[in-house]
Write a protein that holds these residues in place. Structure first.
Motif, PDB file in Angstrom:
ATOM      1  N   THR A   8       1.489   4.682  -3.749  1.00 34.19           N
ATOM      2  CA  THR A   8       2.438   5.788  -3.834  1.00 34.19           C
ATOM      3  C   THR A   8       3.011   5.852  -5.239  1.00 34.19           C
ATOM      4  OG1 THR A   8       2.998   5.326  -1.530  1.00 34.19           O
ATOM      5  CG2 THR A   8       4.400   6.879  -2.712  1.00 34.19           C
ATOM      6  N   ILE A   9       3.026   7.052  -5.801  1.00 29.56           N
ATOM      7  CA  ILE A   9       3.382   7.256  -7.204  1.00 29.56           C
ATOM      8  C   ILE A   9       4.522   8.267  -7.300  1.00 29.56           C
ATOM      9  CG2 ILE A   9       2.510   8.098  -9.434  1.00 29.56           C
ATOM     10  CD1 ILE A   9      -0.357   7.388  -8.165  1.00 29.56           C
ATOM     11  N   ASN A  10       5.527   7.956  -8.102  1.00 30.23           N
ATOM     12  CA  ASN A  10       6.562   8.946  -8.411  1.00 30.23           C
ATOM     13  C   ASN A  10       5.988   9.888  -9.460  1.00 30.23           C
ATOM     14  OD1 ASN A  10       8.759  10.481  -9.101  1.00 30.23           O
ATOM     15  ND2 ASN A  10      10.160   8.765  -9.421  1.00 30.23           N
ATOM     16  N   ALA A  11       5.787  11.145  -9.088  1.00 28.76           N
ATOM     17  CA  ALA A  11       5.117  12.107  -9.964  1.00 28.76           C
ATOM     18  C   ALA A  11       6.043  12.732 -10.995  1.00 28.76           C
ATOM     19  CB  ALA A  11       4.469  13.209  -9.119  1.00 28.76           C
ATOM     20  N   ASP A  12       7.332  12.432 -10.935  1.00 30.41           N
ATOM     21  CA  ASP A  12       8.309  12.996 -11.874  1.00 30.41           C
ATOM     22  C   ASP A  12       9.058  11.846 -12.536  1.00 30.41           C
ATOM     23  OD1 ASP A  12      10.360  14.229 -13.240  1.00 30.41           O
ATOM     24  OD2 ASP A  12      11.061  15.434 -11.550  1.00 30.41           O
TER      25      ASP A  12
ATOM     26  N   ASN B 282       2.633   3.152 -19.984  1.00 27.95           N
ATOM     27  CA  ASN B 282       2.169   4.539 -19.945  1.00 27.95           C
ATOM     28  C   ASN B 282       1.981   5.070 -18.526  1.00 27.95           C
ATOM     29  OD1 ASN B 282       2.024   4.861 -22.767  1.00 27.95           O
ATOM     30  ND2 ASN B 282       0.036   3.834 -22.833  1.00 27.95           N
ATOM     31  N   GLU B 283       2.288   4.246 -17.544  1.00 30.24           N
ATOM     32  CA  GLU B 283       2.112   4.669 -16.154  1.00 30.24           C
ATOM     33  C   GLU B 283       3.441   5.103 -15.541  1.00 30.24           C
ATOM     34  OE1 GLU B 283      -0.725   2.508 -13.596  1.00 30.24           O
ATOM     35  OE2 GLU B 283      -0.702   0.957 -15.148  1.00 30.24           O
ATOM     36  N   PRO B 284       3.387   5.983 -14.546  1.00 35.80           N
ATOM     37  CA  PRO B 284       4.609   6.317 -13.801  1.00 35.80           C
ATOM     38  C   PRO B 284       4.988   5.172 -12.869  1.00 35.80           C
ATOM     39  CG  PRO B 284       2.718   7.394 -12.808  1.00 35.80           C
ATOM     40  CD  PRO B 284       2.205   6.710 -14.045  1.00 35.80           C
ATOM     41  N   ILE B 285       6.193   5.225 -12.328  1.00 35.48           N
ATOM     42  CA  ILE B 285       6.609   4.235 -11.336  1.00 35.48           C
ATOM     43  C   ILE B 285       5.713   4.382 -10.109  1.00 35.48           C
ATOM     44  CG2 ILE B 285       8.499   3.399  -9.901  1.00 35.48           C
ATOM     45  CD1 ILE B 285       9.015   3.071 -12.891  1.00 35.48           C
ATOM     46  N   ARG B 286       5.161   3.258  -9.664  1.00 33.94           N
ATOM     47  CA  ARG B 286       4.228   3.320  -8.531  1.00 33.94           C
ATOM     48  C   ARG B 286       4.159   1.984  -7.811  1.00 33.94           C
ATOM     49  NH1 ARG B 286      -0.818   0.923  -9.306  1.00 33.94           N
ATOM     50  NH2 ARG B 286      -1.503   0.468 -11.442  1.00 33.94           N
ATOM     51  N   SER B 287       3.518   2.007  -6.652  1.00 31.53           N
ATOM     52  CA  SER B 287       3.214   0.768  -5.942  1.00 31.53           C
ATOM     53  C   SER B 287       1.854   0.262  -6.408  1.00 31.53           C
ATOM     54  CB  SER B 287       3.219   0.993  -4.429  1.00 31.53           C
ATOM     55  OG  SER B 287       2.209   1.911  -4.056  1.00 31.53           O
ATOM     56  N   GLN B 288       1.513  -0.964  -6.027  1.00 27.62           N
ATOM     57  CA  GLN B 288       0.275  -1.546  -6.540  1.00 27.62           C
ATOM     58  C   GLN B 288      -0.962  -1.125  -5.759  1.00 27.62           C
ATOM     59  OE1 GLN B 288      -0.133  -5.911  -5.927  1.00 27.62           O
ATOM     60  NE2 GLN B 288       1.795  -5.762  -4.819  1.00 27.62           N
TER      61      GLN B 288
END
Length: 259
Positions: A157-161, A90-96
């Protein structure tokens, strides 16, 4: 291959399908390093979440060959990071999430200066990796926006799209090392980003005793003499002294106190 002309201030193209960089003849840079889902499981809301195997590719110390000497003299590195699209459960692509380790050049943790090259991002940062995370910011940034993360702050850092790739460039100290211990001990950052109806919502991580989330849009940084009207790579090359705070945070100590 899906190629994006990133134009960060030197000749490099972004292969968004393979999460690779294509260097021009006069560009230096390493083979891009891939970060995988299994690398960040300890920081996810759902340890067993499914998603793309490769989350993003990162290349540290890239630039124009003619600029290499001044970059090294300033103890800095410019990096490009290319993010996959999609979700991790359920999470977007992101760093830890991590904190910049103590640098030998200043004997202190150092900052990072981001610039979004492609897509939409959320630069998440929290004041501390301890049980009380302190102030937590979700900075929403789009192409050309600049975001500065202060020394000692946890950031991710999170990919918001979720439907498109994202890429950013950033300046950091050349002897960079990332500390993950406190983030992993708390099973992630203080607020988990969750995808709901195409938007990003936030769930507090109960492994922290306290912390408050503030959602803001990326802003200008006139106090640092940095603008979003010109690439941060170009600004560095034209006025390298303006970026002394990257390797030596003490020169901006008065600004960090008011951050």
């Amino acid at each position: 291959m899906e190629v994006f002309m990133s134009n960060p201030g030197f000749d490099v193209k972004i292969d968004t399908k393979n999460l690779e960089l294509i260097y021009g003849e006069n560009t230096f840079g390493p083979v891009i390093e891939k970060r995988r889902l299994d690398d960040i499981r300890e920081s996810l809301l759902d340890y067993n979440a499914k998603g793309p195997d490769v989350l993003y590719g990162i290349a540290m110390h890239v630039g124009d060959k003619k600029d290499k000497q001044i970059i090294e003299e300033k103890n800095a590195v410019y990096a490009i990071v290319v993010y996959n699209k999609g979700q991790i459960g359920n999470e977007p692509i992101r760093s830890q999430g991590h904190i910049h380790a103590i640098s030998k050049f200043s004997n202190k943790s150092t900052c990072e200066v981001y610039e979004i090259l492609l897509g939409k991002a959320i630069i998440y940062m929290q004041e501390s990796g301890s049980d009380d995370a302190g102030r937590c910011y979700a900075v929403y940034a789009e192409e050309n926006d600049v975001v500065i993360v202060p020394p000692n702050w946890v950031h991710a850092t999170i990919n918001a799209d979720i439907n498109n790739n994202m890429a950013f460039g950033s300046w950091s100290v050349s002897d960079y090392k990332f500390e993950y211990k406190e983030v992993r001990e708390h099973k992630g950052i203080a607020f988990y980003p969750i995808v709901k109806d195409g938007d990003i919502e936030w769930i507090k991580n109960d492994n922290y005793s306290d912390g408050s989330l503030i959602k803001v849009k990326a802003k200008e940084y006139p106090e640092f003499n940095i603008t979003n009207k010109e690439r941060i790579y170009t600004q560095f090359i034209n006025n390298p002294d303006n970026f002394d705070f990257v390797a030596n945070p003490d020169v901006a100590d008065h600004l960090w106190r008011e951050f």
